[in-house]
Design a protein around this motif. Structure first.
Motif, PDB file in Angstrom:
ATOM      1  N   UNK A 114     -13.986  -1.069  -5.179  1.00 20.62           N
ATOM      2  CA  UNK A 114     -12.944  -1.890  -4.561  1.00 20.62           C
ATOM      3  C   UNK A 114     -12.340  -1.213  -3.335  1.00 20.62           C
ATOM      4  N   UNK A 115     -12.166   0.084  -3.398  1.00 25.43           N
ATOM      5  CA  UNK A 115     -11.602   0.803  -2.241  1.00 25.43           C
ATOM      6  C   UNK A 115     -12.447   0.622  -1.000  1.00 25.43           C
ATOM      7  N   UNK A 116     -13.757   0.646  -1.155  1.00 24.62           N
ATOM      8  CA  UNK A 116     -14.646   0.458  -0.008  1.00 24.62           C
ATOM      9  C   UNK A 116     -14.548  -0.965   0.538  1.00 24.62           C
ATOM     10  N   UNK A 122     -10.204  -3.751   6.238  1.00 23.62           N
ATOM     11  CA  UNK A 122      -9.247  -3.177   7.180  1.00 23.62           C
ATOM     12  C   UNK A 122      -9.904  -2.832   8.511  1.00 23.62           C
ATOM     13  N   UNK A 123     -11.112  -2.293   8.470  1.00 25.26           N
ATOM     14  CA  UNK A 123     -11.820  -1.976   9.716  1.00 25.26           C
ATOM     15  C   UNK A 123     -12.156  -3.234  10.502  1.00 25.26           C
ATOM     16  N   UNK A 130      -5.203  -6.942  13.701  1.00 26.03           N
ATOM     17  CA  UNK A 130      -4.437  -7.629  12.660  1.00 26.03           C
ATOM     18  C   UNK A 130      -4.438  -6.885  11.327  1.00 26.03           C
ATOM     19  N   UNK A 131      -4.644  -5.591  11.367  1.00 27.43           N
ATOM     20  CA  UNK A 131      -4.693  -4.837  10.107  1.00 27.43           C
ATOM     21  C   UNK A 131      -3.413  -4.992   9.304  1.00 27.43           C
ATOM     22  N   UNK A 159      -5.274   3.048  -0.318  1.00 24.76           N
ATOM     23  CA  UNK A 159      -5.753   2.513   0.959  1.00 24.76           C
ATOM     24  C   UNK A 159      -4.647   1.933   1.828  1.00 24.76           C
ATOM     25  N   UNK A 160      -3.406   2.205   1.479  1.00 28.37           N
ATOM     26  CA  UNK A 160      -2.245   1.807   2.285  1.00 28.37           C
ATOM     27  C   UNK A 160      -2.189   0.295   2.516  1.00 28.37           C
TER      28      UNK A 160
END
Length: 184
Positions: A114-116, A122-123, A130-131, A159-160
């Motif tokens: 999930x983190x990936x 986000x990238x 628009x992050x 992941x903020x």
């Protein structure tokens, strides 16, 4: 301290002298005192583990005059924890995601879990600037457990991800999530 008790000299007996066995007595009172001092020292210097909590802001749903918050389709990611530590996810609207195959199933793995998925989203949003508009919606199924939701929230913290919501799952989403995640 150790002390040796020596009896007073006795009478002379005929024959060879025998060596007398001496009685030894060890006083353990200082050792006990030291033990209690060490216990007291470690109790006072040890910090107890403090509970760790994550701040969870929930909207006020008691006021019917407050409108729902609009979310752009390009900035939305929906995460549906299902049974077996699996996660079904899709980008944007469910119907559009099924048409465009913008969905998948993952797990909580560090390298490709999930983190990936969150970092990839986000990238992609960084390219458009628009992050900060990323909104992740968590819709746990009844088959998932509490630990699954905690793991998802941990990934948000790592992941903020600052904008997320825990929502009820619709019957359509539940059916599709269970069907798509059963194949993996």
């Amino acid at each position: 301290m150790a002390e040796i008790n020596v009896p007073a000299a006795g009478g002379n007996k005929a024959g060879g002298r025998r060596s007398k066995k001496l009685s030894t007595r060890v006083d353990l009172t200082p050792m006990v005192d030291l033990g209690f001092l060490l216990i007291t020292f470690f109790i006072f210097t040890t910090s107890m583990s403090s509970p760790k909590a994550m701040k969870l802001n929930m909207p006020d749903d008691t006021d019917p005059t407050v409108p729902d918050m609009p979310v752009g389709k390009s900035t939305a990611l929906t995460v549906i924890p299902v049974n077996g530590n699996r996660i079904f996810y899709y980008h944007g609207d469910l119907k559009d995601a099924l048409k465009e195959e913008a969905y998948g199933t993952t797990n909580y793995s560090m390298s490709d879990g999930l983190g990936q998925i969150i970092r990839t989203k986000q990238l992609a949003l960084d390219k458009t600037g628009k992050r900060k508009d990323l909104v992740v919606m968590v819709k746990p199924t009844p088959e998932s457990n509490y630990q699954n939701v905690v793991n998802v929230l941990d990934e948000f913290l790592i992941n903020d991800v600052t904008r997320y919501a825990i929502m009820d799952i619709t019957p359509e989403e539940k059916e599709i999530a269970l069907a798509k995640s059963a194949g993996h």
